[in-house]
Design a protein around this motif. Structure first.
Motif, PDB file in Angstrom:
ATOM      1  N   ILE A   2       1.052  -1.272   0.150  1.00 43.38           N
ATOM      2  CA  ILE A   2       0.026  -0.054  -0.092  1.00 43.38           C
ATOM      3  C   ILE A   2       0.934   1.140   0.046  1.00 43.38           C
ATOM      4  O   ILE A   2       1.810   1.398   0.779  1.00 43.38           O
ATOM      5  CB  ILE A   2      -0.874  -0.083   1.208  1.00 43.38           C
ATOM      6  CG1 ILE A   2      -2.077  -1.286   1.102  1.00 43.38           C
ATOM      7  CG2 ILE A   2      -1.837   1.282   1.304  1.00 43.38           C
ATOM      8  CD1 ILE A   2      -2.891  -1.337   2.319  1.00 43.38           C
ATOM      9  N   GLY A  39      -5.532  -0.517  -2.631  1.00 38.99           N
ATOM     10  CA  GLY A  39      -5.860  -0.107  -1.241  1.00 38.99           C
ATOM     11  C   GLY A  39      -5.448   1.340  -1.040  1.00 38.99           C
ATOM     12  O   GLY A  39      -5.391   1.805   0.163  1.00 38.99           O
ATOM     13  N   THR A  40      -5.165   2.073  -2.057  1.00 42.85           N
ATOM     14  CA  THR A  40      -4.617   3.450  -1.881  1.00 42.85           C
ATOM     15  C   THR A  40      -5.741   4.267  -1.424  1.00 42.85           C
ATOM     16  O   THR A  40      -5.750   5.243  -0.252  1.00 42.85           O
ATOM     17  CB  THR A  40      -3.873   3.997  -3.039  1.00 42.85           C
ATOM     18  OG1 THR A  40      -2.811   3.303  -3.489  1.00 42.85           O
ATOM     19  CG2 THR A  40      -3.475   5.312  -2.865  1.00 42.85           C
ATOM     20  N   LYS A  42      -8.542   3.350   0.221  1.00 41.18           N
ATOM     21  CA  LYS A  42      -8.760   3.179   1.802  1.00 41.18           C
ATOM     22  C   LYS A  42      -7.589   3.781   2.524  1.00 41.18           C
ATOM     23  O   LYS A  42      -8.001   4.310   3.630  1.00 41.18           O
ATOM     24  CB  LYS A  42      -8.722   1.800   1.716  1.00 41.18           C
ATOM     25  CG  LYS A  42      -9.274   1.140   3.322  1.00 41.18           C
ATOM     26  CD  LYS A  42      -9.608  -0.163   3.303  1.00 41.18           C
ATOM     27  CE  LYS A  42      -9.913  -0.638   4.793  1.00 41.18           C
ATOM     28  NZ  LYS A  42     -10.403   0.175   5.643  1.00 41.18           N
ATOM     29  N   ALA A  43      -6.240   3.785   2.200  1.00 46.46           N
ATOM     30  CA  ALA A  43      -5.305   4.180   3.144  1.00 46.46           C
ATOM     31  C   ALA A  43      -5.507   5.854   3.463  1.00 46.46           C
ATOM     32  O   ALA A  43      -5.359   6.483   4.471  1.00 46.46           O
ATOM     33  CB  ALA A  43      -4.219   3.809   2.710  1.00 46.46           C
ATOM     34  N   GLU A  61     -17.158   1.671   2.871  1.00 44.88           N
ATOM     35  CA  GLU A  61     -16.513   2.133   3.999  1.00 44.88           C
ATOM     36  C   GLU A  61     -17.599   2.787   4.929  1.00 44.88           C
ATOM     37  O   GLU A  61     -17.163   3.756   5.938  1.00 44.88           O
ATOM     38  CB  GLU A  61     -15.482   3.254   3.365  1.00 44.88           C
ATOM     39  CG  GLU A  61     -14.276   2.669   2.656  1.00 44.88           C
ATOM     40  CD  GLU A  61     -13.621   1.613   3.472  1.00 44.88           C
ATOM     41  OE1 GLU A  61     -13.248   1.962   4.551  1.00 44.88           O
ATOM     42  OE2 GLU A  61     -13.295   0.536   3.143  1.00 44.88           O
TER      43      GLU A  61
END
Length: 169
Positions: free
Chosen positions: A5, A100-101, A103-104, A139
């Protein structure tokens, strides 16, 4: 395909060049997704770029030293609505999508919001971006309404989905 990530950090004064790079990339490559026009941002003086990166909360995702994603937070200023903030400028480079970027970025922004006493995050997303709508729903964001003709891009009216998520007590 990227492995791992991307690293996300709250941008500071030293990140103006990275902010400018990724923001202009977003506006050039996804013009229909944003209320802003690339021409308006390209015309900004350096002092305005500096102000924009430091006056609010801007999170930048990096892969090594290269900016690959962006997410901003604008807090309401009124005493009665300071518990709310709007997520803005969301962009993840195509090569980073699914890695996953996003989300990060959202996780870092949410942690920051909670630390600042923000109780509710809000955003709008184009009806033409169902992938983003699904991401936000996963999310914990719920659709709270629709904004007809929220944007007009190249003469075309684009509705926006309004979404919100409680992040505080």
């Amino acid at each position: 395909m990227n492995t791992g990530i991307a690293t996300v950090r709250l941008a500071g004064p030293d990140d103006v060049d990275a902010f400018k790079h990724i923001r202009l990339e977003a506006l050039r490559l996804e013009p229909a997704a944003f209320a802003s026009r690339v021409q308006d941002w390209e015309a900004l003086p350096d002092e305005e770029w500096q102000r924009r990166v430091t006056s609010g909360a801007v999170f930048i995702a990096f892969r090594e030293d290269e900016p690959v994603g962006l997410m901003g937070l604008l807090r309401e200023q009124s005493a009665k609505s300071r518990h709310r903030a709007t997520i803005v400028m969301v962009y993840v480079r195509a090569s980073e999508r699914g890695a996953g970027t996003a989300k990060a970025l959202l996780d870092a922004l949410t942690r920051y919001a909670r630390q600042e006493g923000i109780l509710q995050l809000e955003l709008t997303v184009s009806v033409e971006n169902p992938a983003a709508q699904r991401f936000y729903a996963r999310e914990g964001f719920a659709e709270i309404g629709r904004l007809p003709a929220g944007l007009i891009h190249e003469g075309r009216e684009i509705d926006e989905v309004m979404m919100a998520k409680r992040v505080g007590p």
